[in-house]
Design an enzyme around this catalytic site. Sequence first.
Site, short mmCIF file in Angstrom:
data_model
loop_
_atom_site.label_atom_id
_atom_site.label_comp_id
_atom_site.label_asym_id
_atom_site.label_seq_id
_atom_site.Cartn_x
_atom_site.Cartn_y
_atom_site.Cartn_z
N SER A 34 3.74 -3.07 -8.91
CA SER A 34 2.56 -3.67 -9.53
C SER A 34 1.28 -3.24 -8.80
O SER A 34 0.20 -3.25 -9.38
CB SER A 34 2.66 -5.20 -9.56
OG SER A 34 2.82 -5.70 -8.25
N ASN A 35 1.41 -2.89 -7.53
CA ASN A 35 0.22 -2.44 -6.78
C ASN A 35 0.62 -1.27 -5.86
O ASN A 35 0.18 -1.19 -4.72
CB ASN A 35 -0.34 -3.62 -5.97
CG ASN A 35 -1.73 -3.34 -5.43
OD1 ASN A 35 -2.37 -2.34 -5.79
ND2 ASN A 35 -2.20 -4.19 -4.53
N SER A 125 -1.34 -14.58 7.79
CA SER A 125 -2.70 -14.04 7.88
C SER A 125 -3.56 -14.92 8.78
O SER A 125 -3.38 -16.14 8.84
CB SER A 125 -3.29 -14.03 6.46
OG SER A 125 -4.67 -13.80 6.51
N TYR A 150 -5.02 -17.94 -2.39
CA TYR A 150 -4.31 -16.91 -1.62
C TYR A 150 -4.01 -17.43 -0.20
O TYR A 150 -2.87 -17.39 0.26
CB TYR A 150 -5.15 -15.61 -1.54
CG TYR A 150 -4.67 -14.71 -0.43
CD1 TYR A 150 -3.51 -13.95 -0.58
CD2 TYR A 150 -5.35 -14.65 0.81
CE1 TYR A 150 -3.04 -13.17 0.46
CE2 TYR A 150 -4.88 -13.88 1.85
CZ TYR A 150 -3.73 -13.13 1.66
OH TYR A 150 -3.26 -12.36 2.70
N LYS A 154 -0.28 -18.57 1.98
CA LYS A 154 0.18 -18.16 3.32
C LYS A 154 0.53 -19.41 4.15
O LYS A 154 1.53 -19.43 4.86
CB LYS A 154 -0.88 -17.31 4.02
CG LYS A 154 -1.08 -15.95 3.36
CD LYS A 154 0.19 -15.11 3.40
CE LYS A 154 0.13 -13.87 2.54
NZ LYS A 154 1.43 -13.17 2.41
C1 WQD Z 1 -14.42 -7.76 6.36
C2 WQD Z 1 -15.89 -7.99 6.63
C3 WQD Z 1 -17.05 -8.98 4.78
C4 WQD Z 1 -16.62 -5.68 2.00
C5 WQD Z 1 -9.61 -10.46 3.75
C6 WQD Z 1 -8.76 -11.66 3.49
C7 WQD Z 1 -7.69 -11.78 4.52
C8 WQD Z 1 -6.87 -10.52 4.59
C9 WQD Z 1 -7.71 -9.30 4.67
C10 WQD Z 1 -5.39 -9.73 2.81
C11 WQD Z 1 -16.40 -9.33 6.11
C12 WQD Z 1 -17.57 -7.58 5.06
C13 WQD Z 1 -16.55 -6.49 3.11
C14 WQD Z 1 -17.88 -5.14 1.61
C15 WQD Z 1 -18.89 -6.22 3.50
N1 WQD Z 1 -6.00 -10.58 3.47
N2 WQD Z 1 -17.67 -6.75 3.86
N3 WQD Z 1 -18.96 -5.43 2.40
O1 WQD Z 1 -12.57 -10.95 4.30
O2 WQD Z 1 -12.00 -10.51 6.72
O3 WQD Z 1 -10.21 -10.60 5.03
O4 WQD Z 1 -8.77 -9.32 3.71
O5 WQD Z 1 -4.78 -8.96 2.48
O6 WQD Z 1 -6.91 -12.85 4.25
O7 WQD Z 1 -9.57 -12.81 3.52
O8 WQD Z 1 -11.72 -8.66 5.06
O9 WQD Z 1 -12.33 -6.32 4.62
O10 WQD Z 1 -12.86 -8.08 2.87
O11 WQD Z 1 -14.15 -8.03 5.01
O12 WQD Z 1 -19.91 -6.45 4.17
O13 WQD Z 1 -18.00 -4.44 0.60
O14 WQD Z 1 -16.63 -6.99 5.91
O15 WQD Z 1 -18.09 -9.84 4.41
O16 WQD Z 1 -17.35 -9.79 7.00
P1 WQD Z 1 -11.74 -10.27 5.28
P2 WQD Z 1 -12.74 -7.72 4.32
#
Ligand code: WQD
Length: 338
Positions: A34-35, A125, A150, A154
Site C-alpha cells: 500500500s505504501n 515513536s 496516529y 502507538k
Molecule cells: C521535522 C521538523 C517540522 C516539514 C513526524 C511524526 C512522528 C514520526 C516522524 C512517523 C518539524 C519541520 C517539516 C516541512 C518543516 N512518525 N518541517 N517543513 O513532525 O518531528 O515527526 O514524523 O513516521 O511521529 O510526528 O517530523 O519530518 O515532519 O518534521 O519546517 O516541510 O521539520 O515542523 O519541526 P516530526 P517531520
Amino acid sequence: MKILVTGGLGFIGSHTVVELQHEGFEVVVIDDLSNSSMDVLHGIEKISGKQPEFENIDLREKKSVQDFFKKYNDISGVIHFAASKAVGESVENPLKYYENNINTLVYLLQELQQKKEVSFIFSSSCTVYGQAATMPITESAPVQQAMSPYGNTKQIGEEIIRDVANVSEMNAILLRYFNPIGAHSSSEIGELPLGVPQNLVPFITQTAIGLRKELSVYGDDYATLDGTAIRDYIHVVDLAKAHVIALQRLLANKNQEKVETFNIGTGTGSSVLEVIHAFEKVSGQQLPYKIVGRREGDVTSAYANTDKANNILGWKSQSTLEEALQSAWNWEQKIRNK
Ligand code: WQD
C-alpha cells in the site's frame, strides 16, 4: 532462524531486512504494497544477494494472518513495522488508523500468544512523549495525551503488547524512534514518500532536485537558539541495526523484563535551519526556503537520551547528520535520474 518482518518493504522495514540478512537471519516479509513496491524487494536482493521470502498479505484480513502462521510455523521472531504513519491523515480519517494500526496488531498477537516462545519488536515513536518537560528525553518521561490518532495508535499498541506479554510466553521490545532519515549507502533502497512529503528531509531533497519550488519552514518563533524546532534525526541504517540488536537480545533471553522500552535516536538535537544548512553543505547547492507559520501539533523540541540503548542494548548510532543527509541526497538523485 526465521524472522517475520511485517511492512518489510517500507522505509525502515527494508533497511532492517538487509541488516537481518547480513547477520545470517532468514527473513519472511509481509507487505500489502500500500505504501511500497516490488522494486524494493529487488533492491534488497541487489544489496544482500538474497531475496527474502515474500507474502503479499493485508494484515487487516484476520483469516490471511491465521493462514500465514499455518504455512510458516517456524517463526522465531517478529519485527512489526506494518502501519500507516501520516499524522495529518490520521486526524482526517481516524478509523483508518485504528483499523490499520490496531486491528492488525491484535490479529498478529492472537497468533503469537499461542506460541511457545516468541520475540516481538514493535515500532513505537517519540511522539508518545509529546512535548517532554526536560531534554534529552529518557524512557521514564511520562507518556502524554496523544496529539493525533496516529500517535494514539502507538501508545495503545505499546499497552496492548504489555498486556499480552503478561499472559503469554511472548517477550517484547518497544523501540521509540526519533526522526529516521537517509538511505542505504548503495542507494538501492531509501524513502519513497507518497505524494507531497510531509517530513522535512524528503521535502528538502525533492526541493533540491527541482520537484518542489521551495521548502516551508514551519515557524521561527520557537524558544530555541535560532527559533526553529529541534528534532533528533537518526540514520535509517543505524535504526535498522538497533532492531537486529534488540532481536538478538530477546532471542538470547537477555532481556531483564518481559517488555523493555528503548529510545532510538542520536542524542543530538538539530534545528530545522541547522538541517537545511547541513544539507546545503553536503549537496553544494542553496536550498530555496521561506519561513511560514507553525504547523499544528508540532512540539518545540524532542531529542533522545540514549543512555539506556547504549548501555543495556549495547547499541549506539554511528552516522552524523551530514552523512545521513548525504545518503538521502544520493538516493533522491538516483531515483529521479533513472
Ligand atoms: C521535522 C521538523 C517540522 C516539514 C513526524 C511524526 C512522528 C514520526 C516522524 C512517523 C518539524 C519541520 C517539516 C516541512 C518543516 N512518525 N518541517 N517543513 O513532525 O518531528 O515527526 O514524523 O513516521 O511521529 O510526528 O517530523 O519530518 O515532519 O518534521 O519546517 O516541510 O521539520 O515542523 O519541526 P516530526 P517531520
